[in-house]
Design a protein around this motif. Sequence first.
Motif, PDB file in Angstrom:
ATOM      1  N   ARG A  49      -8.159 -12.012   6.982  1.00 57.98           N
ATOM      2  CA  ARG A  49      -9.054 -11.477   5.970  1.00 57.98           C
ATOM      3  C   ARG A  49      -8.364 -10.321   5.247  1.00 57.98           C
ATOM      4  O   ARG A  49      -7.598  -9.569   5.856  1.00 57.98           O
ATOM      5  CB  ARG A  49     -10.341 -10.977   6.605  1.00 57.98           C
ATOM      6  CG  ARG A  49     -11.220 -12.082   7.192  1.00 57.98           C
ATOM      7  CD  ARG A  49     -12.453 -11.490   7.840  1.00 57.98           C
ATOM      8  NE  ARG A  49     -13.338 -12.524   8.368  1.00 57.98           N
ATOM      9  CZ  ARG A  49     -14.455 -12.272   9.037  1.00 57.98           C
ATOM     10  NH1 ARG A  49     -14.824 -11.015   9.264  1.00 57.98           N
ATOM     11  NH2 ARG A  49     -15.205 -13.271   9.475  1.00 57.98           N
ATOM     12  N   PRO A  50      -8.643 -10.157   3.954  1.00 56.06           N
ATOM     13  CA  PRO A  50      -8.084  -9.005   3.239  1.00 56.06           C
ATOM     14  C   PRO A  50      -8.455  -7.700   3.927  1.00 56.06           C
ATOM     15  O   PRO A  50      -9.601  -7.516   4.372  1.00 56.06           O
ATOM     16  CB  PRO A  50      -8.698  -9.111   1.839  1.00 56.06           C
ATOM     17  CG  PRO A  50      -8.994 -10.565   1.686  1.00 56.06           C
ATOM     18  CD  PRO A  50      -9.390 -11.044   3.052  1.00 56.06           C
ATOM     19  N   ASP A  51      -7.484  -6.820   4.043  1.00 60.96           N
ATOM     20  CA  ASP A  51      -7.648  -5.568   4.771  1.00 60.96           C
ATOM     21  C   ASP A  51      -7.703  -4.411   3.781  1.00 60.96           C
ATOM     22  O   ASP A  51      -6.706  -4.114   3.109  1.00 60.96           O
ATOM     23  CB  ASP A  51      -6.479  -5.388   5.738  1.00 60.96           C
ATOM     24  CG  ASP A  51      -6.646  -4.188   6.646  1.00 60.96           C
ATOM     25  OD1 ASP A  51      -7.548  -3.363   6.394  1.00 60.96           O
ATOM     26  OD2 ASP A  51      -5.856  -4.066   7.598  1.00 60.96           O
ATOM     27  N   LEU A  52      -8.858  -3.781   3.668  1.00 58.45           N
ATOM     28  CA  LEU A  52      -9.015  -2.673   2.726  1.00 58.45           C
ATOM     29  C   LEU A  52      -8.030  -1.546   3.011  1.00 58.45           C
ATOM     30  O   LEU A  52      -7.520  -0.907   2.083  1.00 58.45           O
ATOM     31  CB  LEU A  52     -10.450  -2.143   2.776  1.00 58.45           C
ATOM     32  CG  LEU A  52     -10.814  -1.046   1.778  1.00 58.45           C
ATOM     33  CD1 LEU A  52     -10.640  -1.547   0.343  1.00 58.45           C
ATOM     34  CD2 LEU A  52     -12.243  -0.568   2.005  1.00 58.45           C
ATOM     35  N   ALA A  53      -7.723  -1.336   4.276  1.00 60.40           N
ATOM     36  CA  ALA A  53      -6.809  -0.254   4.627  1.00 60.40           C
ATOM     37  C   ALA A  53      -5.422  -0.472   4.018  1.00 60.40           C
ATOM     38  O   ALA A  53      -4.737   0.486   3.655  1.00 60.40           O
ATOM     39  CB  ALA A  53      -6.705  -0.135   6.149  1.00 60.40           C
ATOM     40  N   ALA A  69      -2.096   2.757  -0.011  1.00 56.37           N
ATOM     41  CA  ALA A  69      -0.711   2.992   0.391  1.00 56.37           C
ATOM     42  C   ALA A  69      -0.591   4.329   1.116  1.00 56.37           C
ATOM     43  O   ALA A  69      -1.106   5.344   0.635  1.00 56.37           O
ATOM     44  CB  ALA A  69       0.198   2.982  -0.835  1.00 56.37           C
ATOM     45  N   PRO A  70       0.086   4.354   2.271  1.00 54.18           N
ATOM     46  CA  PRO A  70       0.242   5.616   2.992  1.00 54.18           C
ATOM     47  C   PRO A  70       1.055   6.643   2.207  1.00 54.18           C
ATOM     48  O   PRO A  70       0.835   7.844   2.319  1.00 54.18           O
ATOM     49  CB  PRO A  70       0.966   5.190   4.281  1.00 54.18           C
ATOM     50  CG  PRO A  70       1.617   3.885   3.950  1.00 54.18           C
ATOM     51  CD  PRO A  70       0.715   3.226   2.951  1.00 54.18           C
ATOM     52  N   LEU A  71       2.001   6.153   1.418  1.00 54.75           N
ATOM     53  CA  LEU A  71       2.822   7.039   0.589  1.00 54.75           C
ATOM     54  C   LEU A  71       2.744   6.553  -0.852  1.00 54.75           C
ATOM     55  O   LEU A  71       3.085   5.403  -1.139  1.00 54.75           O
ATOM     56  CB  LEU A  71       4.272   7.049   1.062  1.00 54.75           C
ATOM     57  CG  LEU A  71       4.533   7.651   2.451  1.00 54.75           C
ATOM     58  CD1 LEU A  71       5.990   7.476   2.832  1.00 54.75           C
ATOM     59  CD2 LEU A  71       4.157   9.127   2.470  1.00 54.75           C
ATOM     60  N   ASP A 108       1.953   0.559  -5.780  1.00 54.47           N
ATOM     61  CA  ASP A 108       2.319   0.849  -4.397  1.00 54.47           C
ATOM     62  C   ASP A 108       1.851  -0.221  -3.425  1.00 54.47           C
ATOM     63  O   ASP A 108       2.290  -0.232  -2.270  1.00 54.47           O
ATOM     64  CB  ASP A 108       1.754   2.208  -3.985  1.00 54.47           C
ATOM     65  CG  ASP A 108       2.346   3.341  -4.806  1.00 54.47           C
ATOM     66  OD1 ASP A 108       3.581   3.472  -4.818  1.00 54.47           O
ATOM     67  OD2 ASP A 108       1.571   4.075  -5.445  1.00 54.47           O
ATOM     68  N   VAL A 109       0.954  -1.084  -3.862  1.00 53.13           N
ATOM     69  CA  VAL A 109       0.442  -2.141  -2.976  1.00 53.13           C
ATOM     70  C   VAL A 109       0.693  -3.528  -3.575  1.00 53.13           C
ATOM     71  O   VAL A 109       0.078  -4.512  -3.162  1.00 53.13           O
ATOM     72  CB  VAL A 109      -1.064  -1.949  -2.688  1.00 53.13           C
ATOM     73  CG1 VAL A 109      -1.289  -0.695  -1.864  1.00 53.13           C
ATOM     74  CG2 VAL A 109      -1.878  -1.901  -3.979  1.00 53.13           C
ATOM     75  N   ALA A 110       1.608  -3.604  -4.541  1.00 54.13           N
ATOM     76  CA  ALA A 110       1.844  -4.874  -5.225  1.00 54.13           C
ATOM     77  C   ALA A 110       2.287  -5.966  -4.261  1.00 54.13           C
ATOM     78  O   ALA A 110       1.865  -7.121  -4.372  1.00 54.13           O
ATOM     79  CB  ALA A 110       2.889  -4.692  -6.331  1.00 54.13           C
ATOM     80  N   ASP A 111       3.142  -5.621  -3.287  1.00 55.03           N
ATOM     81  CA  ASP A 111       3.617  -6.633  -2.341  1.00 55.03           C
ATOM     82  C   ASP A 111       2.455  -7.230  -1.554  1.00 55.03           C
ATOM     83  O   ASP A 111       2.425  -8.437  -1.279  1.00 55.03           O
ATOM     84  CB  ASP A 111       4.641  -6.028  -1.376  1.00 55.03           C
ATOM     85  CG  ASP A 111       5.960  -5.713  -2.059  1.00 55.03           C
ATOM     86  OD1 ASP A 111       6.211  -6.265  -3.154  1.00 55.03           O
ATOM     87  OD2 ASP A 111       6.732  -4.912  -1.505  1.00 55.03           O
ATOM     88  N   TYR A 112       1.484  -6.402  -1.179  1.00 55.96           N
ATOM     89  CA  TYR A 112       0.333  -6.904  -0.425  1.00 55.96           C
ATOM     90  C   TYR A 112      -0.593  -7.730  -1.321  1.00 55.96           C
ATOM     91  O   TYR A 112      -1.129  -8.756  -0.904  1.00 55.96           O
ATOM     92  CB  TYR A 112      -0.443  -5.746   0.201  1.00 55.96           C
ATOM     93  CG  TYR A 112      -1.638  -6.194   1.005  1.00 55.96           C
ATOM     94  CD1 TYR A 112      -1.480  -6.970   2.152  1.00 55.96           C
ATOM     95  CD2 TYR A 112      -2.933  -5.864   0.609  1.00 55.96           C
ATOM     96  CE1 TYR A 112      -2.576  -7.403   2.882  1.00 55.96           C
ATOM     97  CE2 TYR A 112      -4.036  -6.296   1.341  1.00 55.96           C
ATOM     98  CZ  TYR A 112      -3.856  -7.060   2.471  1.00 55.96           C
ATOM     99  OH  TYR A 112      -4.939  -7.495   3.184  1.00 55.96           O
ATOM    100  N   LEU A 113      -0.758  -7.295  -2.568  1.00 60.08           N
ATOM    101  CA  LEU A 113      -1.648  -8.003  -3.486  1.00 60.08           C
ATOM    102  C   LEU A 113      -1.181  -9.435  -3.740  1.00 60.08           C
ATOM    103  O   LEU A 113      -1.997 -10.333  -3.947  1.00 60.08           O
ATOM    104  CB  LEU A 113      -1.742  -7.248  -4.813  1.00 60.08           C
ATOM    105  CG  LEU A 113      -2.532  -5.942  -4.808  1.00 60.08           C
ATOM    106  CD1 LEU A 113      -2.374  -5.226  -6.139  1.00 60.08           C
ATOM    107  CD2 LEU A 113      -4.009  -6.197  -4.520  1.00 60.08           C
TER     108      LEU A 113
END
Length: 237
Positions: A15-19, A23-25, A209-214
Amino acid sequence: MFADLPQVDPALFARPDLAKLHAPLRAAHPPRILLLYGSLRPRSFSRLVSYEAQRLLQALGAETRVFDPADLPLPDGAPESHPKVQELRELAAWSEGMVWTSPERHGAMTGIMKAQIDWIPLALGAVRPTQGKTLAVMQVSGGSQSFNAVNQMRVLGRWMRMIAIPNQSSVAKAFLEFDDNDRMRPSAYYDRIVDVMEELMKFTLMTRDVADYLVDRYSERRESAEALSKRVNQRSI
């Protein structure tokens, strides 16, 4: 959970993870935006609109590059080592977002615009120069307002796996919108360009910062797992 999904590999399905969307950084450098335009005319209105967009992006805090398509060969008309092809590909890899601005010619984007996009591959080895990057599309026309070119560029942007922002700009009778100093006059058209650049910056800051996850996909994870399993089996033989 997987009883009704017999074809899904539970080890690769999640499932998609909101966390993971936080991005931590966060990157501290200015968003890097590449602008492409689709005309070689001495007084190219798509180029002038791109320059107006560049000024706005810089004022909004972006680092920008504008690619000059002069001397870019036709796709497959020269080797990939051609200096202009290499310049374009390096800029595409450098960028975190793009602005594509084309004249509408014969109800479509120009060949010059399409040639630039065609020279940017979906993949260069393990690197995907456009995937997950933001995109704004704009067009200029000599007659009444139309949206043929921006609609086409949206299709291309999706094909290049980019994140096309909702807003867009179409400048009708562009020859009336610029003064003798090649600056755009105040108008609703100019205000829309401001809107588009503002939205592009927001989407770029939100997603870069979250493009890889998207853009991480189940089908690609499965292909990678199968390829790894095949290599392990070959080594064990």
